[in-house]
Design a protein around this motif. Sequence first.
Motif, PDB file in Angstrom:
ATOM      1  N   ASP A 187      -3.128   3.048 -17.080  1.00 41.90           N
ATOM      2  CA  ASP A 187      -3.964   2.042 -17.749  1.00 41.90           C
ATOM      3  C   ASP A 187      -3.260   0.693 -17.878  1.00 41.90           C
ATOM      4  OD1 ASP A 187      -5.956   3.872 -17.932  1.00 41.90           O
ATOM      5  OD2 ASP A 187      -5.542   4.453 -20.011  1.00 41.90           O
ATOM      6  N   ASP A 188      -1.919   0.723 -17.925  1.00 44.35           N
ATOM      7  CA  ASP A 188      -1.209  -0.556 -18.047  1.00 44.35           C
ATOM      8  C   ASP A 188      -0.748  -1.098 -16.686  1.00 44.35           C
ATOM      9  OD1 ASP A 188       0.684   1.367 -17.636  1.00 44.35           O
ATOM     10  OD2 ASP A 188       2.040   0.740 -19.247  1.00 44.35           O
ATOM     11  N   GLY A 189      -1.354  -0.573 -15.601  1.00 51.42           N
ATOM     12  CA  GLY A 189      -1.114  -1.152 -14.278  1.00 51.42           C
ATOM     13  C   GLY A 189       0.155  -0.705 -13.570  1.00 51.42           C
ATOM     14  N   LYS A 190       0.787   0.353 -14.088  1.00 50.48           N
ATOM     15  CA  LYS A 190       2.000   0.871 -13.432  1.00 50.48           C
ATOM     16  C   LYS A 190       1.605   2.009 -12.476  1.00 50.48           C
ATOM     17  CE  LYS A 190       5.546  -1.061 -15.931  1.00 50.48           C
ATOM     18  NZ  LYS A 190       4.820  -2.152 -16.567  1.00 50.48           N
ATOM     19  N   SER A 191       2.548   2.427 -11.633  1.00 49.08           N
ATOM     20  CA  SER A 191       2.278   3.508 -10.680  1.00 49.08           C
ATOM     21  C   SER A 191       2.030   4.825 -11.402  1.00 49.08           C
ATOM     22  CB  SER A 191       3.471   3.673  -9.743  1.00 49.08           C
ATOM     23  OG  SER A 191       3.328   4.869  -9.008  1.00 49.08           O
ATOM     24  N   ALA A 192       1.031   5.571 -10.930  1.00 50.17           N
ATOM     25  CA  ALA A 192       0.724   6.883 -11.529  1.00 50.17           C
ATOM     26  C   ALA A 192       1.049   8.030 -10.578  1.00 50.17           C
ATOM     27  CB  ALA A 192      -0.745   6.930 -11.933  1.00 50.17           C
ATOM     28  N   VAL A 193       1.643   7.720  -9.419  1.00 47.48           N
ATOM     29  CA  VAL A 193       1.819   8.780  -8.415  1.00 47.48           C
ATOM     30  C   VAL A 193       2.797   9.873  -8.865  1.00 47.48           C
ATOM     31  CG1 VAL A 193       1.174   7.305  -6.464  1.00 47.48           C
ATOM     32  CG2 VAL A 193       3.593   7.527  -7.058  1.00 47.48           C
ATOM     33  N   ALA A 358      -1.809  -7.333  -7.322  1.00 49.97           N
ATOM     34  CA  ALA A 358      -1.315  -8.638  -6.856  1.00 49.97           C
ATOM     35  C   ALA A 358      -0.436  -8.485  -5.617  1.00 49.97           C
ATOM     36  CB  ALA A 358      -0.543  -9.335  -7.965  1.00 49.97           C
ATOM     37  N   SER A 359       0.117  -7.259  -5.409  1.00 51.13           N
ATOM     38  CA  SER A 359       0.967  -7.037  -4.235  1.00 51.13           C
ATOM     39  C   SER A 359       0.143  -6.567  -3.035  1.00 51.13           C
ATOM     40  CB  SER A 359       2.048  -6.011  -4.557  1.00 51.13           C
ATOM     41  OG  SER A 359       1.462  -4.781  -4.906  1.00 51.13           O
ATOM     42  N   GLY A 360      -1.185  -6.597  -3.163  1.00 56.56           N
ATOM     43  CA  GLY A 360      -2.037  -6.153  -2.063  1.00 56.56           C
ATOM     44  C   GLY A 360      -1.864  -4.659  -1.811  1.00 56.56           C
ATOM     45  N   PRO A 361      -1.849  -4.251  -0.541  1.00 58.99           N
ATOM     46  CA  PRO A 361      -1.753  -2.821  -0.236  1.00 58.99           C
ATOM     47  C   PRO A 361      -0.336  -2.256  -0.295  1.00 58.99           C
ATOM     48  CG  PRO A 361      -1.975  -4.071   1.794  1.00 58.99           C
ATOM     49  CD  PRO A 361      -1.996  -5.077   0.674  1.00 58.99           C
ATOM     50  N   ALA A 362       0.641  -3.050  -0.766  1.00 59.02           N
ATOM     51  CA  ALA A 362       2.049  -2.617  -0.717  1.00 59.02           C
ATOM     52  C   ALA A 362       2.280  -1.291  -1.443  1.00 59.02           C
ATOM     53  CB  ALA A 362       2.949  -3.705  -1.296  1.00 59.02           C
ATOM     54  N   TYR A 363       1.592  -1.063  -2.572  1.00 58.78           N
ATOM     55  CA  TYR A 363       1.841   0.173  -3.323  1.00 58.78           C
ATOM     56  C   TYR A 363       1.393   1.401  -2.528  1.00 58.78           C
ATOM     57  CZ  TYR A 363      -3.129   0.270  -4.941  1.00 58.78           C
ATOM     58  OH  TYR A 363      -4.516   0.322  -5.017  1.00 58.78           O
ATOM     59  N   GLN A 364       0.304   1.252  -1.754  1.00 54.02           N
ATOM     60  CA  GLN A 364      -0.155   2.383  -0.932  1.00 54.02           C
ATOM     61  C   GLN A 364       0.776   2.606   0.263  1.00 54.02           C
ATOM     62  OE1 GLN A 364      -4.471   2.055  -0.066  1.00 54.02           O
ATOM     63  NE2 GLN A 364      -4.412   0.484  -1.641  1.00 54.02           N
ATOM     64  N   GLU A 365       1.233   1.507   0.853  1.00 60.20           N
ATOM     65  CA  GLU A 365       2.129   1.618   2.018  1.00 60.20           C
ATOM     66  C   GLU A 365       3.444   2.294   1.619  1.00 60.20           C
ATOM     67  OE1 GLU A 365       2.207  -2.485   3.106  1.00 60.20           O
ATOM     68  OE2 GLU A 365       0.223  -2.420   4.043  1.00 60.20           O
ATOM     69  N   THR A 366       3.958   1.926   0.442  1.00 68.86           N
ATOM     70  CA  THR A 366       5.219   2.501  -0.038  1.00 68.86           C
ATOM     71  C   THR A 366       5.065   4.002  -0.283  1.00 68.86           C
ATOM     72  OG1 THR A 366       5.754   0.387  -1.055  1.00 68.86           O
ATOM     73  CG2 THR A 366       6.992   2.293  -1.843  1.00 68.86           C
ATOM     74  N   PHE A 367       3.956   4.385  -0.923  1.00 68.61           N
ATOM     75  CA  PHE A 367       3.698   5.803  -1.179  1.00 68.61           C
ATOM     76  C   PHE A 367       3.486   6.544   0.149  1.00 68.61           C
ATOM     77  CE2 PHE A 367       0.766   9.230  -2.973  1.00 68.61           C
ATOM     78  CZ  PHE A 367       1.815   9.968  -3.510  1.00 68.61           C
ATOM     79  N   GLY A 368       2.828   5.865   1.085  1.00 66.89           N
ATOM     80  CA  GLY A 368       2.588   6.454   2.411  1.00 66.89           C
ATOM     81  C   GLY A 368       3.887   6.810   3.124  1.00 66.89           C
ATOM     82  N   GLN A 369       4.906   5.963   2.952  1.00 64.43           N
ATOM     83  CA  GLN A 369       6.219   6.243   3.572  1.00 64.43           C
ATOM     84  C   GLN A 369       6.827   7.514   2.985  1.00 64.43           C
ATOM     85  OE1 GLN A 369       8.218   2.557   2.730  1.00 64.43           O
ATOM     86  NE2 GLN A 369       7.098   1.436   4.301  1.00 64.43           N
ATOM     87  N   PHE A 370       6.670   7.686   1.660  1.00 68.04           N
ATOM     88  CA  PHE A 370       7.166   8.905   1.017  1.00 68.04           C
ATOM     89  C   PHE A 370       6.425  10.128   1.566  1.00 68.04           C
ATOM     90  CE2 PHE A 370       5.932  12.029  -2.246  1.00 68.04           C
ATOM     91  CZ  PHE A 370       7.140  12.720  -2.332  1.00 68.04           C
ATOM     92  N   LEU A 371       5.104  10.030   1.675  1.00 72.40           N
ATOM     93  CA  LEU A 371       4.304  11.171   2.152  1.00 72.40           C
ATOM     94  C   LEU A 371       4.683  11.560   3.580  1.00 72.40           C
ATOM     95  CD1 LEU A 371       0.777  10.196   0.752  1.00 72.40           C
ATOM     96  CD2 LEU A 371       2.357  11.903  -0.159  1.00 72.40           C
ATOM     97  N   ASN A 372       4.942  10.562   4.422  1.00 78.72           N
ATOM     98  CA  ASN A 372       5.343  10.849   5.806  1.00 78.72           C
ATOM     99  C   ASN A 372       6.684  11.584   5.839  1.00 78.72           C
ATOM    100  OD1 ASN A 372       3.022   9.634   6.681  1.00 78.72           O
ATOM    101  ND2 ASN A 372       3.978   7.720   7.285  1.00 78.72           N
ATOM    102  N   ASN A 394       6.531   0.991  -8.225  1.00 78.10           N
ATOM    103  CA  ASN A 394       6.615  -0.006  -9.305  1.00 78.10           C
ATOM    104  C   ASN A 394       7.434  -1.216  -8.884  1.00 78.10           C
ATOM    105  OD1 ASN A 394       5.004   0.987 -11.380  1.00 78.10           O
ATOM    106  ND2 ASN A 394       6.571   2.462 -11.987  1.00 78.10           N
ATOM    107  N   SER A 395       8.493  -0.960  -8.119  1.00 83.50           N
ATOM    108  CA  SER A 395       9.351  -2.069  -7.707  1.00 83.50           C
ATOM    109  C   SER A 395       8.633  -2.993  -6.725  1.00 83.50           C
ATOM    110  CB  SER A 395      10.667  -1.501  -7.202  1.00 83.50           C
ATOM    111  OG  SER A 395      10.999  -2.018  -5.963  1.00 83.50           O
ATOM    112  N   VAL A 396       7.875  -2.448  -5.741  1.00 78.36           N
ATOM    113  CA  VAL A 396       7.158  -3.366  -4.823  1.00 78.36           C
ATOM    114  C   VAL A 396       6.030  -4.079  -5.534  1.00 78.36           C
ATOM    115  CG1 VAL A 396       7.638  -2.112  -2.669  1.00 78.36           C
ATOM    116  CG2 VAL A 396       5.518  -1.638  -3.871  1.00 78.36           C
ATOM    117  N   MET A 397       5.447  -3.421  -6.551  1.00 77.90           N
ATOM    118  CA  MET A 397       4.365  -4.086  -7.286  1.00 77.90           C
ATOM    119  C   MET A 397       4.899  -5.236  -8.137  1.00 77.90           C
ATOM    120  SD  MET A 397       1.912  -0.889  -8.198  1.00 77.90           S
ATOM    121  CE  MET A 397       0.861  -1.794  -9.288  1.00 77.90           C
ATOM    122  N   THR A 398       6.112  -5.070  -8.662  1.00 81.74           N
ATOM    123  CA  THR A 398       6.736  -6.142  -9.441  1.00 81.74           C
ATOM    124  C   THR A 398       7.075  -7.318  -8.529  1.00 81.74           C
ATOM    125  OG1 THR A 398       7.723  -4.394 -10.749  1.00 81.74           O
ATOM    126  CG2 THR A 398       8.520  -6.608 -11.165  1.00 81.74           C
TER     127      THR A 398
END
Length: 401
Positions: A187-193, A358-372, A394-398
């Motif tokens: 809810d406060d905009g941080k990563s929930a993964v 605000a970081s665009g798709p960066a949070y998904q791309e970063t998580f995608g690297q972990f999943l791969n 969280n770091s790429v979103m910051t």
Amino acid sequence: MSGSVELWHFFTEREADAIAQVIKDFESSHPNIKVTVKAGQDDSKVTQAIGAGNGPDVGLSYSTDIVGKFCSSGAWVDLKQYIDRDKVDLNKLNATTRSYTEFDGKRCAMPFLADAYGMFYNKDLFAKAGLSGPPKTLDELTEYAKKLTVKNADGSLKTVGFLPLYDFYENAASHLAPAVGAKWLTDDGKSAVGTDPAWKTLITWQKQLVDWYGYDKLQKFRAGLGDEYSADNAFQKGQVAINIDAEYRLAFVKDQSPNLKYGVAPIPTSDAAHYGGGYVTGNILGISKNAKNPEAAWELIKYLTTDDKAIIKLSGLLKNIPTTTASIADPGLNSDADFKTFIDIFNNPNSSTTPPSASGPAYQETFGQFLNSYQAGKVKDLDAGLADADKQVNSVMTLGG
């Protein structure tokens, strides 16, 4: 209203022709505005052009993920002044599409058709395996995938029931998240993964199926498959029996593989109560901050996103989901049973999209690297891996904020 306006979009070939037809209609009803169209322009080209001060008047993007970036940086202008002046009723737009076209209270985009993700299945291969209807739960999907898989004499894969790799075609985590109701952000905009247990459910399910096939065998099989948007698409060629894809695939199949016998259904879910929903996203239009003719640009955007007749025509030609309440209910579009399945997914309360950042798709791309890495067996401890992915997201979103 007069002058010329430049529109950049990413479509090519058959789809670019569809846009050209509707632009012609716009010019007929707005004889004082001349539209110059540049096709095949992706998000990075549009972003670079705006940064260099020579962006188009109107940009059409395929990704809702850039809304946060474009709105917060001012690359696309706030449309509020035009919407208020022309008394545009935003309630005529579908609620999900309203949510992904604004960020932090700023509406810098309007929705241009939408996509809903579901599942395509090969009816001939199903019949051969003694299966009738589509799987509805993830456990059933696993069972079906195994029954539909055919191996060569040497143990290599000949036909795959369902190819579970995250980086194959449309299998992105974002498209599969609604299957388990996984949340991207707190809810406060941080990563929930790392904290939402639904992600663990999805990842564990996927990894078990990858391991059943053998990661190396899947990689080898995938290396021989055709490009997703070509006539050699693996589902269209009968090499993969079940595939995650969006409604636009219907037009590709009709065009490239007219004899394919297939069915469509919602993506299977971990819990039967959530069945029927899916991932929803769409194309978006905005006025770039260095537009030479913002007034004519707005006129074009307003036509393409609020004129029901134009939207219905585009939807029929592109086989994409319309985004206004009147166009979504159009009897002509709903008379196609397969297309209606996707309209129903789009309208389903269990459907969801990826939140803007605000970081665009960066949070998904970063998580995608972990999943791969995880599916390849490079991460041994899932809990520790998810906690680490959380920190990285969280770091790429910051950085991007």
